[in-house]
Design an enzyme around this catalytic site. Structure first.
Site, PDB file in Angstrom:
ATOM      1  N   GLU A 311     -17.284  -2.336  21.194  1.00 15.64           N
ATOM      2  CA  GLU A 311     -18.456  -1.482  21.430  1.00 15.64           C
ATOM      3  C   GLU A 311     -18.612  -0.509  20.271  1.00 15.64           C
ATOM      4  O   GLU A 311     -17.619   0.006  19.732  1.00 15.64           O
ATOM      5  CB  GLU A 311     -18.246  -0.707  22.730  1.00 15.64           C
ATOM      6  CG  GLU A 311     -19.352   0.270  23.081  1.00 15.64           C
ATOM      7  CD  GLU A 311     -18.996   1.157  24.258  1.00 15.64           C
ATOM      8  OE1 GLU A 311     -19.920   1.611  24.951  1.00 15.64           O
ATOM      9  OE2 GLU A 311     -17.786   1.409  24.480  1.00 15.64           O
ATOM     10  N   LYS A 368     -25.905  -3.409  28.182  1.00 14.66           N
ATOM     11  CA  LYS A 368     -25.062  -2.706  29.151  1.00 14.66           C
ATOM     12  C   LYS A 368     -25.892  -2.246  30.345  1.00 14.66           C
ATOM     13  O   LYS A 368     -26.939  -1.611  30.184  1.00 14.66           O
ATOM     14  CB  LYS A 368     -24.387  -1.500  28.480  1.00 14.66           C
ATOM     15  CG  LYS A 368     -23.363  -0.793  29.354  1.00 14.66           C
ATOM     16  CD  LYS A 368     -22.672   0.315  28.575  1.00 14.66           C
ATOM     17  CE  LYS A 368     -21.584   0.997  29.403  1.00 14.66           C
ATOM     18  NZ  LYS A 368     -20.919   2.089  28.663  1.00 14.66           N
ATOM     19  N   CYS A 419     -17.162  -1.556  28.135  1.00 14.59           N
ATOM     20  CA  CYS A 419     -16.397  -0.331  28.400  1.00 14.59           C
ATOM     21  C   CYS A 419     -16.324   0.003  29.892  1.00 14.59           C
ATOM     22  O   CYS A 419     -15.663  -0.687  30.662  1.00 14.59           O
ATOM     23  CB  CYS A 419     -17.004   0.803  27.579  1.00 14.59           C
ATOM     24  SG  CYS A 419     -15.905   2.228  27.356  1.00 14.59           S
TER      25      CYS A 419
END
Length: 519
Positions: A311, A368, A419
């Site tokens: 990321e 995301k 994440c």
């Protein structure tokens, strides 16, 4: 448990009453205890206020210690046990106080890594989570009146975690299941996911609490203690029996793939200008990938089927910056393999995994879906701006994605989570349901590691290991600063890195495609 001077009311006392987490008249899991109940037939009451608070604090600290970096996983059952002991025969107001003390003792150390962002962010989140926990503790206290309360309280843990995962701001940290990555209990997630594992760990704790609060006087105390002891032994044995479940190791004939994770590292200084820092991070990952390409060409490393960058490996939109585009394209061409790049795209601003192919550039993206509150978007931005500069740290809110994306790379079907998303059951599950036979987590934990803390990094790595077991998939964790890892379907670390170093991890992993939770 033989001291004197106990009470069922917060702050009260009763001379001559025995201290100790005692039972009501029936003194078993069906004991009836009011909010201010009288002593049981054996003259016992709940703990006095100060001892109850101390027990609650001990329980919260024990539970925090079950999670990385300490990772003493048996203490995950001690937390629920001590909470029951502290709540036993308390008033509702006293139950809130006890729950608040437990919650603070748990969340303050668990998320202490947030101090790297801002002390007030750490304090605000810890207090908010503790208050929510305290309100739920009142419900647990009422459940102690029910028949078979150890089972109901174990269900309470599952429900409380589900609530915190969703409201007021989704925050999946601190789930009992996520402390069990290195425990024999972890295999239960392959049967029923983290909720089942949380239930079993909590049940081990609540039956232990039943044993502790069982009466030592009155009618048939020996029989009741024996039943409580047997229930505790059965619950602990059931949880540990997870170690006897199939290991998740693939059989012969399963297809495999060579995967590589690039950890390019980032500057640690806060004094660099934003643009310089962003280009430096990208250049680090480019240089590390080109080094991998040189080693493959020299025959010292096998050629990977896919390369995964973390990321934020580029915080500059390659589509709007020709230099960044050309830099990444050169690295992809050098390694001559598909590369999943963690990128920030603009118009609208999105946090994505962007698949690049040699000679073609970016061909597909995953956006995301679960954004970090106060990190990727600022709730109540106008209100907060009136008294804090916090919104200036994120001037533009990110836009969330809405669907799972599986990248087709030859025989690989790569499912990506970014994440924070690894903590959410539905997000990882959706990637598997969409056909992923390999999972990856792209992450950037640099902001939480500046003072050497590894709590957030290792807690997130534990979640990734549990996801590998849950879905029987290999998982690649690529971090900018580490810890990066390649995880086998049984949750073991095939290889992993240290933090704050530049490295490439590479391993051959199985590509499994059976349904989730199917043994």
């Amino acid at each position: 448990m033989a001291q004197t001077g106990a009470t069922g009311k917060a702050g009260g006392s009763a001379a001559g009453a025995s201290v100790g987490p005692a039972a009501d008249v029936s003194a078993g899991p069906g004991a009836q205890s009011g909010a201010d109940a009288p002593a049981g037939a054996d003259g016992r009451r709940g703990l006095r206020t100060l001892p109850a608070v101390l027990v609650a604090v001990a329980g919260g600290l024990a539970l925090a210690t079950a999670f990385p970096p300490a990772g003493i996983w048996p203490l995950a059952a001690a937390g629920p046990a001590l909470l029951v002991v502290a709540l036993w025969r308390r008033s509702l107001r006293g139950s809130f106080a006890v729950g608040l003390c437990f919650g603070l003792a748990f969340f303050v150390p668990l998320i202490s890594w947030l101090i790297n962002l801002a002390w007030y962010a750490w304090a605000a989140l810890a207090v908010a989570e503790a208050v929510i926990f305290a309100l739920f503790a009142i419900g647990q206290r009422l459940m102690l009146r029910l028949p078979a309360w150890p089972v109901f309280v174990a269900c309470w843990w599952v429900a409380a975690e589900a609530f915190r995962d969703r409201w007021p701001y989704a925050f999946p940290w601190g789930r009992l299941a996520m402390s069990q990555a290195q425990a024999p209990t972890v295999r239960w997630v392959a049967i029923g996911g983290p909720p089942l594992l949380t239930f079993l760990v909590a049940l081990a704790g609540t039956t232990l609490a039943w044993l502790l609060v069982a009466p030592r006087g009155g009618v048939s105390p020996g029989r009741r203690q024996a039943v409580a002891a047997l229930a505790c032994a059965a619950a602990v044995g059931l949880a540990l029996a997870g170690g006897l479940l199939p290991s998740g190791r693939p059989g012969p004939g399963v297809p495999t793939a060579e995967v590589a994770a690039v950890q390019g590292n980032v500057p640690r200084s806060h004094t660099l200008q934003g643009l310089l820092r962003e280009t430096t991070v990208t250049e680090n990952h480019v240089a590390t990938t080109e080094q991998l390409a040189a080693q493959v060409k020299a025959g010292t490393r096998p050629a990977p089927d896919v390369v995964i960058w973390p990321e934020n490996s580029t915080d500059i939109d390659p589509g709007q910056d020709p230099f960044v585009y050309a830099t990444i394209a050169h690295a992809v061409g050098a390694v001559d393999r598909p590369v999943l790049v963690g990128a920030v795209l603009d118009s609208p601003r999105r946090n994505v995994g962007q698949l690049w192919r040699p000679g073609r550039g970016p061909v597909a993206i995953y956006v995301k879906r679960q954004l970090v509150p106060f990190g990727e978007y600022i709730p109540f931005r106008g209100l907060i701006s009136s008294f804090s500069s916090l919104p200036s740290l994120q001037p533009v809110n990110f836009t969330a994605g809405h669907q799972a994306v599986v990248f087709g790379i030859g025989k690989i079907r790569l499912g990506d989570v970014i994440c924070y998303e690894v903590g959410f059951d539905n997000l990882v599950s959706s990637e598997v349901s969409a056909g992923a036979n390999l999972l990856t987590e792209q992450t950037n934990d640099a902001d939480f590691e500046l003072d050497g803390q590894l709590g957030e990094t290792l807690q997130q790595l534990a979640m990734a290991r549990i996801r590998a077991v849950e879905f029987d998939r290999a998982m690649v964790v690529a971090g900018t600063t580490g810890v990066s890892a390649i995880i086998a379907p049984d949750g073991t670390l095939i290889t992993s890195s240290r933090t704050w170093q530049r490295t490439v991890l590479e391993a051959r992993v199985p590509l499994l495609s059976h349904a989730a939770h199917e043994l």
